[in-house]
Design an enzyme around this catalytic site. Structure first.
Site, PDB file in Angstrom:
ATOM      1  N   ARG A 144       0.858  -1.184   0.000  1.00  0.00           N
ATOM      2  CA  ARG A 144       0.000   0.000   0.000  1.00  0.00           C
ATOM      3  C   ARG A 144       0.898   1.239   0.000  1.00  0.00           C
ATOM      4  NH1 ARG A 144      -2.354  -3.371   4.070  1.00  0.00           N
ATOM      5  NH2 ARG A 144      -4.468  -4.070   3.538  1.00  0.00           N
ATOM      6  N   LYS A 168      -2.496  -2.293   8.077  1.00  0.00           N
ATOM      7  CA  LYS A 168      -3.663  -1.731   8.747  1.00  0.00           C
ATOM      8  C   LYS A 168      -3.839  -2.356  10.123  1.00  0.00           C
ATOM      9  CE  LYS A 168      -6.368  -0.371   4.707  1.00  0.00           C
ATOM     10  NZ  LYS A 168      -7.673  -0.503   4.002  1.00  0.00           N
ATOM     11  N   HIS A 233      -1.940   2.845  -5.936  1.00  0.00           N
ATOM     12  CA  HIS A 233      -2.895   1.758  -5.680  1.00  0.00           C
ATOM     13  C   HIS A 233      -3.138   0.926  -6.935  1.00  0.00           C
ATOM     14  CE1 HIS A 233      -5.242   0.084  -2.490  1.00  0.00           C
ATOM     15  NE2 HIS A 233      -6.329   0.022  -3.234  1.00  0.00           N
ATOM     16  N   ARG A 236      -0.508  -1.604  -7.078  1.00  0.00           N
ATOM     17  CA  ARG A 236      -0.814  -2.707  -6.150  1.00  0.00           C
ATOM     18  C   ARG A 236      -1.844  -3.647  -6.773  1.00  0.00           C
ATOM     19  NH1 ARG A 236      -1.410  -4.298  -0.563  1.00  0.00           N
ATOM     20  NH2 ARG A 236      -3.588  -4.517   0.095  1.00  0.00           N
ATOM     21  N   HIS A 259      -4.747  -8.581   3.518  1.00  0.00           N
ATOM     22  CA  HIS A 259      -6.191  -8.460   3.684  1.00  0.00           C
ATOM     23  C   HIS A 259      -6.655  -9.297   4.873  1.00  0.00           C
ATOM     24  CE1 HIS A 259      -6.820  -7.426  -0.863  1.00  0.00           C
ATOM     25  NE2 HIS A 259      -6.485  -6.374  -0.140  1.00  0.00           N
ATOM     26  N   TYR A 268     -10.225  -9.727  -7.087  1.00  0.00           N
ATOM     27  CA  TYR A 268      -9.293  -9.953  -8.190  1.00  0.00           C
ATOM     28  C   TYR A 268      -9.679 -11.171  -9.027  1.00  0.00           C
ATOM     29  CZ  TYR A 268      -6.582  -6.440  -5.838  1.00  0.00           C
ATOM     30  OH  TYR A 268      -6.196  -5.262  -5.268  1.00  0.00           O
TER      31      TYR A 268
END
Length: 304
Positions: A144, A168, A233, A236, A259, A268
């Site tokens: 990210r 995150k 992004h 990515r 994730h 995806y």
């Protein structure tokens, strides 16, 4: 200034879920924005809360869904803490946001972007070497933008092909760093200014996400690619999609991207499915037969 209840809710998110600063800031904006429209959330009536649907009418469905989700979590918190006897969240709008497929660069565009970056870094110009290293890490490791700019120098391994990434919620993960990326980072380290704990330092701290965004856009333009198509992004997304095309396992991809929920990674598979459908429509023998038949029918139709 936020109410005490909002501050308590944000503190709970930080402690219980390990929410990142950017996440907390987004919740704060949504809650304070709603409070400015309907009054104190601790005592707002269901009728007043229902008016938010009208006030949000001009917003995108995904934005409305995000704001409503923040409020639902907030009212659930108030109820759990005994700060409200009821939960008025049922009055909030429930739009069905359309999840757009992520933008992905074609392999030829990726090649053009890297060719430009490598050419500019050929004479070991420090800004060009920095940009090449960042590009390699964005596309080669799927980082990210926030993870890339905040990479500490200590995250770069001396003898192991992995980066230690803090993602995150403060969660750490190991991300492979390929040979190309390792070489680009090594070249950058030779000319990198000393005295900073960050891999990509700025005058006061580390490079900002906004500056990274600007640098990538400018590189795209110099490479002959529409800047609107390229961002950190998007690189990515390209990393994830191209890995999936190459046969990568979805669970492995989830780990690489950091994730928490595999449902996020599954987007995806839709990108890959759309590509396969287009491929069949374009290349399948029956598709070609159908195209010729349609052309013949058009040629045989009388002119009006």
């Amino acid at each position: 200034m936020a109410s005490t209840a909002i501050e308590d809710f944000l503190a709970a998110l930080a402690v219980d879920r390990g929410a990142a600063a950017n996440t907390l800031a987004a919740y704060r904006r949504d809650l304070e924005g709603a409070e400015a429209l309907v009054g104190a959330l601790e005592s707002v009536s269901r009728g007043d809360l229902a008016k938010l649907g009208e006030k949000w009418a001009g917003l995108a469905p995904a934005t409305v869904a995000r704001k409503a989700s923040a409020l639902r979590q907030f009212f659930a918190f108030l109820e759990d803490e005994g700060l409200r006897a009821d939960n008025p969240a049922a009055a909030l709008p429930r739009p069905a946001p359309r999840r757009n497929l992520p933008k992905v660069l074609a392999h030829a565009e990726i090649a053009a972007l890297f060719a430009q970056a490598e050419s500019e870094a050929g004479d070991d110009d420090p800004p060009a070497l920095r940009l090449l290293a960042m590009l390699e890490l964005l596309y080669g490791s799927g980082l990210r933008a926030s993870e890339l700019v905040a990479l500490p120098l200590a995250a770069v391994p001396r003898d192991a092909p992995f980066l230690t990434i803090t993602g995150k919620g403060g969660k750490e993960r190991l991300v492979p760093m390929g040979g190309r990326a390792a070489e680009a980072v090594s070249r950058w380290l030779v000319v990198r200014p000393e005295g900073s704990a960050w891999l990509f330092p700025s005058r006061s701290s580390h490079l900002t996400r906004i500056r990274l965004y600007q640098l990538i856009k400018a590189l795209a333009q110099r490479a002959g690619i529409a800047p609107a198509k390229v961002s950190p992004h998007v690189l990515r997304h390209a990393f994830a999609t191209h890995l999936l095309e190459g046969g990568a396992d979805l669970r492995a991809l989830q780990t690489l991207l950091g994730h928490a929920d595999i449902a996020t990674t599954q987007i995806y598979t839709h990108v890959e499915a759309a590509r396969l459908v287009a491929l069949v429509n374009e290349r399948h023998p029956l598709a070609e037969h159908g195209r010729l038949r349609r052309e013949q029918q058009t040629d045989s139709e009388p002119e009006c």
